[in-house]
Design an enzyme around this catalytic site. Structure first.
Site, mmCIF file in Angstrom:
data_model
loop_
_atom_site.group_PDB
_atom_site.id
_atom_site.type_symbol
_atom_site.label_atom_id
_atom_site.label_comp_id
_atom_site.label_asym_id
_atom_site.label_seq_id
_atom_site.Cartn_x
_atom_site.Cartn_y
_atom_site.Cartn_z
ATOM 1 N N HIS A 156 -9.305 -7.349 -126.903
ATOM 2 C CA HIS A 156 -9.967 -8.054 -125.806
ATOM 3 C C HIS A 156 -9.343 -9.433 -125.635
ATOM 4 C CE1 HIS A 156 -13.154 -9.922 -123.408
ATOM 5 N NE2 HIS A 156 -13.424 -8.696 -123.028
ATOM 6 N N LYS B 82 -39.169 -3.438 -104.678
ATOM 7 C CA LYS B 82 -38.287 -4.002 -103.655
ATOM 8 C C LYS B 82 -36.956 -3.265 -103.621
ATOM 9 C CE LYS B 82 -35.790 -8.221 -102.342
ATOM 10 N NZ LYS B 82 -35.439 -9.622 -102.710
ATOM 11 N N ASP C 102 -15.315 -0.335 -123.280
ATOM 12 C CA ASP C 102 -14.859 0.814 -122.499
ATOM 13 C C ASP C 102 -14.643 2.071 -123.338
ATOM 14 O OD1 ASP C 102 -14.672 -0.577 -119.990
ATOM 15 O OD2 ASP C 102 -12.919 -1.613 -120.805
ATOM 16 N N HIS D 15 -7.672 -4.877 -114.949
ATOM 17 C CA HIS D 15 -9.037 -5.399 -115.078
ATOM 18 C C HIS D 15 -10.023 -4.248 -115.203
ATOM 19 C CE1 HIS D 15 -12.530 -7.787 -114.848
ATOM 20 N NE2 HIS D 15 -12.596 -8.004 -113.542
ATOM 21 N N VAL E 154 1.005 0.842 -125.991
ATOM 22 C CA VAL E 154 -0.313 0.227 -125.847
ATOM 23 C C VAL E 154 -1.363 1.329 -125.747
ATOM 24 C CG1 VAL E 154 -1.785 -1.211 -124.383
ATOM 25 C CG2 VAL E 154 0.631 -1.811 -124.718
ATOM 26 N N PHE F 30 -8.792 -0.848 -126.616
ATOM 27 C CA PHE F 30 -8.849 -1.632 -127.850
ATOM 28 C C PHE F 30 -8.385 -3.065 -127.596
ATOM 29 C CE2 PHE F 30 -8.705 2.716 -129.150
ATOM 30 C CZ PHE F 30 -9.568 2.770 -130.233
#
EC number: 2.3.3.5
Length: 389
Positions: free
Chosen positions: A274, A82, A325, A235, A268, A272
């Site tokens: 979360h 599909k 990431d 984000h 920063v 690293f």
């Protein structure tokens, strides 16, 4: 109990993080995903992410999220057939993509392509579950086509044929990107990466999609809103920045010395920590193995060794663990994926989770309308316009 979590009524509650608005505040119910219940776990509809990444093709997980269950082999084969049949782009969508300049942000291209598709193949009135699932499948199948049709046309004037006979979403993406079928190793790596990125509970883009769905809007609008949220650097885009960091250096020693200085200066380091996981990102161990395998097969371990050294440095200096990431950047780079396409790949994976949340929010059938803490002045006397200073 730790200093980062508390347990109330057998429910894991994240201690709010000052850098994240509404951190730890439940904003609704979901049966789709749990993130960090034990500090370092992730489950899709009750299945451990480690099992899914190890044993499933991405299309299996897409079926789990969008259609509600892990498919049988026959169901999986039918689902993949599909999706193959849905890879094409209507002529007017191709025309829209051809009008976009080469300098366009790829996330803007994704957003525009979805909008054009929604105008061409709009959702029918009634907003049925089956209709929403069909739209989700169309988007899942054609997002690679949207991105790479624009990419090849805008960069070299080539109108590619987006339909290929590749068996998977990841294989289709790599084939369109490079103009040839990927190796089995690369296709497997894409399966794993897309599975890891597919769903993550009430993150910013997913919550955006639910807010839009809660108003009674269509699937396309909710997905477009989610893409817009993911475009924001707070984000999406962390794997892009991760690669930029890793590519600064020629050796692990050079990388370590510089990052230690940056940490001392309170800079920063992206890739690293979360907002939810308190112990480790469970996806990290999986993608790190993928990154190492791809690097070994490609005969170049430079980026892997730099990333690995910085993982050690960040833990020693800040007790911060890498998130998904960090080594996704290494993996995508080893497969020749342009850096600006890292976040669009996130979209291709996460559209499965977004769609599942949109369907779930519709079933809840409530608009999301929170309250705000007012911080402005109170009871100010009105001054007519002629008397204002």
């Amino acid at each position: 109990m730790t200093d980062t979590t508390i347990l109330q009524n057998n429910t894991h509650v994240i201690k709010p993080k000052k850098s994240v608005a509404l951190s730890g505040v439940p904003a609704g119910n979901t049966a789709l995903c749990t993130v960090g219940k034990s500090g370092n776990d992730l489950h899709y509809r009750g299945y451990d992410i480690l099992d899914l990444a190890e044993h499933c093709e991405f299309e299996e997980v897409a079926h789990l999220l969008i259609h509600g269950k892990l498919p049988t082999r026959d169901e999986l084969n039918a689902y993949k057939s599909k999706l193959k049949a849905l890879r094409g782009l209507p002529a007017n969508v191709r025309t829209v993509l051809e009008a976009l300049p080469a300098a366009s942000h790829p996330m803007d291209v994704m957003r525009t392509g979805v909008s054009a598709l929604g105008c061409t193949l709009p959702e029918k009135e009634g907003h049925t579950v089956s209709g929403a699932r069909d739209i989700a499948d169309k988007l899942l199948a054609s997002l690679s086509s949207i991105l790479l049709y624009w990419y090849h046309y805008s960069h070299n004037g080539e109108r590619i044929q987006p339909e290929t006979d590749d068996d998977s979403i990841g294989g289709h993406f790599l084939h369109l990107l490079h103009g040839e079928k990927p190796t089995q190793s690369w296709e497997k790596a894409m399966h794993i990466s897309l599975v890891l990125y597919a769903e993550h509970e009430f993150n910013a883009s997913t919550f955006t999609s639910r807010v839009i769905a809660g108003t009674g809007s269509d699937v396309y609008s909710a997905i477009i809103g989610a893409i817009g949220a993911l475009r924001g650097p707070k984000h999406g885009g962390a794997n892009e920045v991760s690669l930029e960091i890793q590519q600064r250096y020629e050796t692990p020693d050079e990388a370590e010395a510089d990052i230690r200085k940056r940490v001392e200066n309170k800079e920063v380091v992206i890739g690293f920590g979360h907002p939810v996981y308190t112990i480790a990102d469970p996806r990290h161990q999986v993608i790190k193995r993928v990154a190492k395998q791809l690097s070994e097969e490609g005969g170049s371990l430079k980026m892997y060794h730099i990333a690995d050294r910085l993982e050690t440095v960040m833990w020693e200096t800040k007790k911060m663990f890498p998130n998904l990431d960090w080594f996704s950047a290494v993996s995508y780079n080893m497969m020749g994926v342009p850096t600006e396409m890292f976040t669009p790949l996130f979209v291709i994976a996460r559209v499965t989770g977004w769609a599942a949340h949109i369907i779930e929010q519709r079933q809840d059938n409530k608009i999301i309308r929170p309250s705000a803490n007012y911080t402005g002045p109170e009871d100010r006397p009105f001054v007519s316009i002629d008397d204002r200073c």
